[in-house]
Design a protein around this motif. Structure first.
Motif, PDB file in Angstrom:
ATOM      1  N   THR A 134     -22.146 -23.907 -66.849  1.00 57.39           N
ATOM      2  CA  THR A 134     -21.725 -25.295 -67.090  1.00 57.39           C
ATOM      3  C   THR A 134     -21.180 -25.969 -65.840  1.00 57.39           C
ATOM      4  O   THR A 134     -20.964 -27.181 -65.849  1.00 57.39           O
ATOM      5  CB  THR A 134     -20.615 -25.330 -68.152  1.00 57.39           C
ATOM      6  OG1 THR A 134     -19.467 -24.610 -67.632  1.00 57.39           O
ATOM      7  CG2 THR A 134     -21.067 -24.691 -69.455  1.00 57.39           C
ATOM      8  N   HIS A 135     -20.909 -25.228 -64.795  1.00 58.83           N
ATOM      9  CA  HIS A 135     -20.263 -25.709 -63.560  1.00 58.83           C
ATOM     10  C   HIS A 135     -18.803 -26.096 -63.786  1.00 58.83           C
ATOM     11  O   HIS A 135     -18.149 -26.621 -62.891  1.00 58.83           O
ATOM     12  CB  HIS A 135     -21.016 -26.880 -62.927  1.00 58.83           C
ATOM     13  CG  HIS A 135     -22.352 -26.513 -62.360  1.00 58.83           C
ATOM     14  ND1 HIS A 135     -22.724 -26.799 -61.063  1.00 58.83           N
ATOM     15  CD2 HIS A 135     -23.412 -25.888 -62.894  1.00 58.83           C
ATOM     16  CE1 HIS A 135     -23.956 -26.365 -60.849  1.00 58.83           C
ATOM     17  NE2 HIS A 135     -24.395 -25.816 -61.953  1.00 58.83           N
ATOM     18  N   ARG A 171     -21.519 -32.865 -67.652  1.00 61.44           N
ATOM     19  CA  ARG A 171     -21.719 -31.840 -68.665  1.00 61.44           C
ATOM     20  C   ARG A 171     -20.365 -31.520 -69.296  1.00 61.44           C
ATOM     21  O   ARG A 171     -19.538 -30.846 -68.670  1.00 61.44           O
ATOM     22  CB  ARG A 171     -22.313 -30.623 -67.980  1.00 61.44           C
ATOM     23  CG  ARG A 171     -22.927 -29.485 -68.728  1.00 61.44           C
ATOM     24  CD  ARG A 171     -22.547 -29.151 -70.062  1.00 61.44           C
ATOM     25  NE  ARG A 171     -23.306 -27.952 -70.454  1.00 61.44           N
ATOM     26  CZ  ARG A 171     -23.042 -27.217 -71.497  1.00 61.44           C
ATOM     27  NH1 ARG A 171     -22.035 -27.534 -72.286  1.00 61.44           N
ATOM     28  NH2 ARG A 171     -23.768 -26.158 -71.776  1.00 61.44           N
ATOM     29  N   PRO A 215     -30.690 -27.469 -65.149  1.00 58.17           N
ATOM     30  CA  PRO A 215     -29.464 -27.436 -65.968  1.00 58.17           C
ATOM     31  C   PRO A 215     -29.816 -27.133 -67.416  1.00 58.17           C
ATOM     32  O   PRO A 215     -30.864 -27.556 -67.908  1.00 58.17           O
ATOM     33  CB  PRO A 215     -28.892 -28.847 -65.812  1.00 58.17           C
ATOM     34  CG  PRO A 215     -29.999 -29.691 -65.297  1.00 58.17           C
ATOM     35  CD  PRO A 215     -30.947 -28.797 -64.577  1.00 58.17           C
ATOM     36  N   HIS A 224     -24.255 -33.592 -72.452  1.00 55.07           N
ATOM     37  CA  HIS A 224     -24.556 -33.899 -71.042  1.00 55.07           C
ATOM     38  C   HIS A 224     -24.980 -35.359 -70.891  1.00 55.07           C
ATOM     39  O   HIS A 224     -25.891 -35.815 -71.590  1.00 55.07           O
ATOM     40  CB  HIS A 224     -25.678 -32.980 -70.539  1.00 55.07           C
ATOM     41  CG  HIS A 224     -25.591 -32.660 -69.072  1.00 55.07           C
ATOM     42  ND1 HIS A 224     -25.148 -33.569 -68.136  1.00 55.07           N
ATOM     43  CD2 HIS A 224     -25.905 -31.532 -68.374  1.00 55.07           C
ATOM     44  CE1 HIS A 224     -25.176 -33.005 -66.929  1.00 55.07           C
ATOM     45  NE2 HIS A 224     -25.627 -31.766 -67.049  1.00 55.07           N
ATOM     46  N   TYR A 249     -25.621 -36.444 -67.667  1.00 55.50           N
ATOM     47  CA  TYR A 249     -26.392 -36.402 -66.412  1.00 55.50           C
ATOM     48  C   TYR A 249     -25.885 -37.419 -65.380  1.00 55.50           C
ATOM     49  O   TYR A 249     -26.666 -38.184 -64.830  1.00 55.50           O
ATOM     50  CB  TYR A 249     -27.893 -36.563 -66.686  1.00 55.50           C
ATOM     51  CG  TYR A 249     -28.408 -35.437 -67.533  1.00 55.50           C
ATOM     52  CD1 TYR A 249     -28.647 -34.187 -66.984  1.00 55.50           C
ATOM     53  CD2 TYR A 249     -28.588 -35.595 -68.908  1.00 55.50           C
ATOM     54  CE1 TYR A 249     -29.067 -33.124 -67.769  1.00 55.50           C
ATOM     55  CE2 TYR A 249     -29.003 -34.537 -69.702  1.00 55.50           C
ATOM     56  CZ  TYR A 249     -29.243 -33.305 -69.127  1.00 55.50           C
ATOM     57  OH  TYR A 249     -29.647 -32.262 -69.895  1.00 55.50           O
TER      58      TYR A 249
END
Ligand SMILES: Cc1ncc(COP(=O)(O)O)c(C=O)c1O
Length: 345
Positions: free
Chosen positions: A103-104, A130, A257, A264, A266
């Motif tokens: 997910t970062h 996200r 991703p 999300h 984006y």
């Protein structure tokens, strides 16, 4: 060149700002109050206070949840410098934690490992648009501040990003999901937001305790309201751009991703490549495409700390492609084609 990011502006925006100029009430006033009400509805919070930037919003949110001298605040290393600055300006010490490669966002296990009795708050960044489930972080104990700077409009299990933490923070910088040029907001329960409203003012206070001026103007709020009214259109186009990238890059040698549906928005379309990121950026530039690393550098590269393997791996591999509502289908195809070509060589 296809730019990496770009604000989405229309005649409606210009008319909204012109109306304020004609009316003559430029500084914080009724337009800001209306923007705050509409923003709170969108974030699913009781109230919101507009301020001059996302960085200031972070600092005031941290102070509002009780952060001060002697406290630690856990923040991701895989993020922008604003997080570090806000914690230090609130008088506390940043404690960096590693990234979840999927997910970062923050890695929950690493956050848990770095908790101490001094940990007063955790800033969960909904990275690159996200949104993640904040509840497991909130269950750890310290107050959670949700950083929605890149994720306005995202939702997890039907709940808006920003609605779960002790406080939420937005940024309206020029290239964010909606913009006021510069600007930000703190959202949350009414008493917390009332404290932020007080903290953004310096004037007409009985004593001279140090204060600042962190207000948004009605000029900016008019632009913000006009943008917020079109947020769903913006998000639909961002998601359409992402879907087109997905189709065009399905069999390319890069990691796309995760398709997170409504979670999300984006703000960035971040892929992972298996060769030096700077070389790929240069190859894309030679084909008229501006791509960037998704962060300037992980915070621990500036502090000199070690022990963040996931963020180091993302730093070595992550690439942010142009992704914004005014990007046309032909541009998406150009970017995807240029990336496929760059990865083929
Ligand atoms: C995750 C995150 N938080 C906070 C900020 C700071 O916002 P601002 O630029 O409005 O100060 C940014 C800006 O890039 C951001 O990406």
């Amino acid at each position: 060149m296809i730019p990496h990011s770009r604000p989405t502006l229309a005649d409606d925006d210009a008319r909204a700002v012109a109306r304020i100029v004609s009316g003559g009430q430029l500084a914080q006033g009724p337009e800001t109050a209306a923007f705050e009400r509409e923003l709170a509805v969108r974030l699913g919070t009781a109230a919101a206070a507009a301020v001059s930037s996302g960085t200031v919003a972070l600092e005031l949110a941290l102070r509002a949840v009780g952060v001060g001298a002697g406290d630690d605040v856990i923040v991701p290393t895989w993020t922008c410098d604003a997080l570090h600055h806000a914690v230090v300006r609130a008088g506390a010490a940043p404690v960096l934690a590693d990234a979840d490669p999927r997910t970062h966002a923050l890695a929950l296990a690493d956050v848990r490992a770095r908790l101490t009795p001094r940990t007063r708050a955790i800033v969960v960044v909904h990275a690159f648009g996200r949104a993640v489930d904040v509840r497991p972080f909130a269950a750890l104990g310290p107050a959670v501040v949700e950083d929605c700077a890149q994720a306005l409009g995202a939702a997890v299990e039907g709940r808006a990003a920003g609605a779960t933490g002790a406080a939420a923070v937005c940024s309206f910088y020029a290239t964010k999901v909606i913009t006021t040029g510069e600007g930000g907001a703190v959202a949350g329960p009414a008493p917390l937001v009332a404290g932020v409203r007080d903290a953004r003012e310096y004037d007409e206070r009985p004593d001279l305790t140090p204060r600042g001026n962190a207000k948004l103007t009605d000029l900016q709020a008019a632009l913000g309201r006009s943008q917020l009214a079109r947020l769903d259109t913006f998000l639909a186009r961002r998601r359409a751009v992402a879907a087109r990238y997905r189709a065009a890059l399905a069999d390319a040698p890069c990691v796309l991703p995760e398709d997170a549906g409504a979670a999300h928005v984006y703000h960035r379309f971040v892929v992972e490549v298996d060769r030096p990121v700077d070389a790929v950026i240069a190859a894309l530039a030679a084909r008229g495409v501006t791509a960037r690393r998704p962060v300037f550098r992980p915070l621990h590269h500036a502090t000199g700390a070690a022990g963040f393997p996931a963020a180091d791996r993302l730093w070595a591999r992550a690439l942010s492609l142009p992704c914004y509502p005014t990007l046309g289908d032909a541009d998406v195809d150009t970017v995807a084609g240029a990336l496929r070509e760059a990865l083929r060589r």
